[in-house]
Write an enzyme that holds these catalytic residues in place. Structure first.
Site, PDB file in Angstrom:
ATOM      1  N   ASP A 303      -2.281  -1.780   4.360  1.00 39.92           N
ATOM      2  CA  ASP A 303      -3.015  -0.534   4.506  1.00 39.92           C
ATOM      3  C   ASP A 303      -2.397   0.335   5.601  1.00 39.92           C
ATOM      4  OD1 ASP A 303      -5.491   1.083   4.025  1.00 39.92           O
ATOM      5  OD2 ASP A 303      -5.851   0.589   6.129  1.00 39.92           O
ATOM      6  N   GLU A 356       1.112   0.883   1.410  1.00 40.56           N
ATOM      7  CA  GLU A 356       0.433   2.162   1.238  1.00 40.56           C
ATOM      8  C   GLU A 356       1.033   3.090   2.291  1.00 40.56           C
ATOM      9  OE1 GLU A 356      -3.766   4.521   1.754  1.00 40.56           O
ATOM     10  OE2 GLU A 356      -3.159   2.904   3.080  1.00 40.56           O
TER      11      GLU A 356
END
Length: 631
Positions: A303, A356
């Site tokens: 993330d 990401e």
């Protein structure tokens, strides 16, 4: 079997070099037998502590009654405590010698109390009998096959009738069966590492080695992964090495100083990890390997990688310091990411390591030896933003924004991309996918079929967040299950059928995934028809012998006898059409066989005439070669 291995002087050396990649075997609480006595050994890093003890029910939560011994000048504390059994609650009591003494959960704990309680729990991870040998042995490089990911939040996919969470074992059976039926290859789960606040969705972690107790104990999660593998479904976990939460029982100010952290995130109200400390690197790299080794997961999706790469990310001018070269790149974080990926692929060559990453940072999914960060996939955030903006336009206005539809092909092969319609796009007032679509009720569904059809044929692997596959109108709500009741309505049932059959078509059609990261797997036939908002392209297999022609019509007009260039003579057939009545469409379709004529068109030597339904995608394939002179 993991077992407990006693900390050696060489381990201590590696830990402080940032190279102890199985630190979880040495740190934390381990049930063991020493000198014929049953108990548990506790080991923790707290260099600025004056004293460290283990507190629990076994000593009235007075930690200094069970003191740990400082076994190295670098602040590693360890002791064997007789009589401690699996299931005991504990925390470390840390005395800083500055009038402070506080309780901390174990950074390496394998299990924790259900929130809002926060004690660690002694847990023996050994003893689970895995049945996924066939899955593990047949692993092949992910680039060579289809990758169709169903992103799931475990607490809100489905719930029991009384509103309680499904446990890991119940979830395994229901979710694996659904994913398999729907044609998904992998599940991606929002973070399951222990976290105190449900509203963080798992992205603010306190227990990096502790699978959340909300849904059951660690062996139940092992069962979840094991069962998914036996059903042919891979498991990816979201993982958050970018930041951690400030809760007092967690990593923040662990020994009274900024031990794990360096700086704060104003955006998330969290601390960033200090990647300049080798011990933090050992902690995090070990944690990544832990999920692969102990829980057999197939991949990690990292993330907020951009927040790690840039020193000025989310910070105002004057609130950050340049690196030693005067730049804004976070050199320590870059080094960490490279070391992380090198370690993961050394031990698990077929792992999925997914970033990401929302900027234009180069070579994210290239090997470190080629100058890359070492991931093997990156989310294509640029494509996602462009296509959602484009699809949100009135179809009559789309011709003025045609570049939003085609621009992604200028960079589609610069990385190994995954095309994500993730949870982030259906929360915080952004609307659900179906609500983003313009038009009346029918047009919204037609647009969404078109959008999903385009995603499934565009180069790149695929990801869709739960609820999108049956066109849930509500935004995602983490505190309740998906709106399954809308499947009582025909259009939602038809849309779910569309996604299921499109997914299965994708799995069976190798032209759509064999060359996702190379130009030879894609070619434009018609890219510039902005006036009619029509695009046509080919996807080709690795051998270059098989291909599918994709036709997309992004307006409400139907086009009859629309001429399309094709590379070979012969007969072509419509093999998929998003406008079929069974999918909720208007039912416009082409004949079973369409003859290609020797009429050069769109830089192709032959062409066919087809009918293109409104707001639809149509796929054509060559049926056979007719050995006769073309007229």
């Amino acid at each position: 079997m993991m077992g407990h291995k006693k900390l050696t002087s060489y381990d201590i050396h590696l830990f402080h070099e940032g190279k102890l990649f199985r630190a979880y075997e040495k740190f934390g609480a381990h049930v063991t037998n020493e000198n014929g006595v049953d108990g548990a050994r506790f080991t923790v890093w707290a260099p600025q502590a004056r004293q460290v003890g283990v507190a629990g029910d076994f000593n009235g939560w007075r930690g200094l009654k069970c003191p740990l011994e400082k076994i190295s000048p670098s602040g590693i504390w360890s002791a064997f405590i007789p009589g401690i059994r699996e299931g005991e609650l504990y925390k470390y009591e840390i005395d800083t010698g500055r009038g402070q003494a506080f309780m901390k959960a174990d950074p390496y704990a394998f299990y924790s109390e259900v929130r809002p309680k926060s004690a660690s729990i002694v847990y023996n991870l050994d003893g689970y009998h895995w049945g996924d040998d066939c899955w593990l042995q047949k692993k092949t490089p992910p680039y060579l096959g289809p990758l169709n990911i169903y992103e799931v939040h475990a607490g809100s996919w489905k719930r029991k009738e009384n509103g309680e969470f499904l446990g890991y074992r119940e979830l395994a059976h229901e979710l694996a069966a659904y994913a398999r039926e729907m044609g998904y290859t992998h599940l991606e789960l929002l973070p399951l590492m222990e976290h105190p606040f449900d509203g963080s969705w798992g992205y603010q972690v306190t227990g990096y080695y502790s699978v959340t107790s909300r849904y059951g104990p660690p062996h139940d999660f092992m069962y979840f992964v094991d069962y998914c593998h036996r059903q042919g479904i891979g498991v990816i976990l979201d993982w958050v090495p970018s930041h951690f939460c400030r809760d007092e029982h967690g990593l923040a100010k662990f020994d009274g100083t900024s031990l794990y952290e360096k700086g704060e995130s104003a955006e998330w109200g969290t601390f960033h990890f200090d990647f300049s400390k080798p011990e933090v690197v050992s902690f995090l790299v070990s944690n990544a390997l832990f999920w692969f080794e102990v829980y057999h997961v197939d991949g990690l999706r990292l993330d907020a990688v951009a927040s790690m790469l840039y020193l000025d990310y989310g910070r105002k001018e004057g609130k950050w310091r340049p690196n030693k070269y005067g730049g804004k790149e976070n050199l320590e974080a870059i080094d960490f990411l490279k070391r992380l990926n090198e370690a993961v692929f050394y031990y698990f060559p077929h792992a999925l390591m997914i970033a990401e990453e929302s900027t234009a940072w180069p070579l994210v999914s290239s090997p470190t030896y080629a100058g890359g960060l070492g991931f093997n996939y990156k989310w294509n955030m640029g494509w996602m933003n462009d296509i959602l903006e484009y699809m949100g336009k009135d179809p009559l206005q789309r011709k003025w924004h045609h570049q939003k539809l085609t621009f992604s092909l200028l960079y589609a092969f610069s990385e190994n991309f995954i095309l994500p319609f993730s949870h982030d796009e259906v929360v915080h007032g952004k609307k659900s996918l179906i609500e983003k679509m313009p038009g009346d009720y029918w047009q919204k569904f037609a647009n969404l079929r078109l959008l999903i059809g385009f995603m499934m044929t565009h180069p790149g692997k695929k990801l869709l967040f739960m609820g999108g596959e049956f066109a849930q109108f509500l935004e995602w709500r983490f505190y309740e299950e998906l709106d399954w009741k809308i499947l009582d309505f025909p259009m939602h049932r038809s849309f779910q059928r569309y996604v299921r059959e499109l997914n299965r078509f994708y799995l069976e059609e190798k032209t759509l995934w064999e060359n996702d990261s190379e130009w030879r797997g894609f070619s434009w036939i018609e890219a510039d028809n902005w006036r009619q908002s029509v695009i046509v392209f080919m996807r080709k297999d690795a051998a270059g012998e098989d291909f599918v022609v994709v036709v997309g019509n992004f307006t409400q007009a139907a086009y009859e006898k629309y001429r399309i260039g094709v590379p070979f003579s012969g007969w072509y057939g419509e093999v998929f059409n998003s406008d079929l009545e069974i999918y909720g469409g208007s039912g416009r379709k082409n004949p079973a066989s369409i003859r290609a004529r020797k009429v050069p068109w769109q830089n192709q030597p032959f062409s066919v005439e087809v009918d293109i339904p409104p707001l639809a995608v149509v796929f054509l394939k060559k049926q056979q070669q007719i050995k006769e002179k073309d007229r």
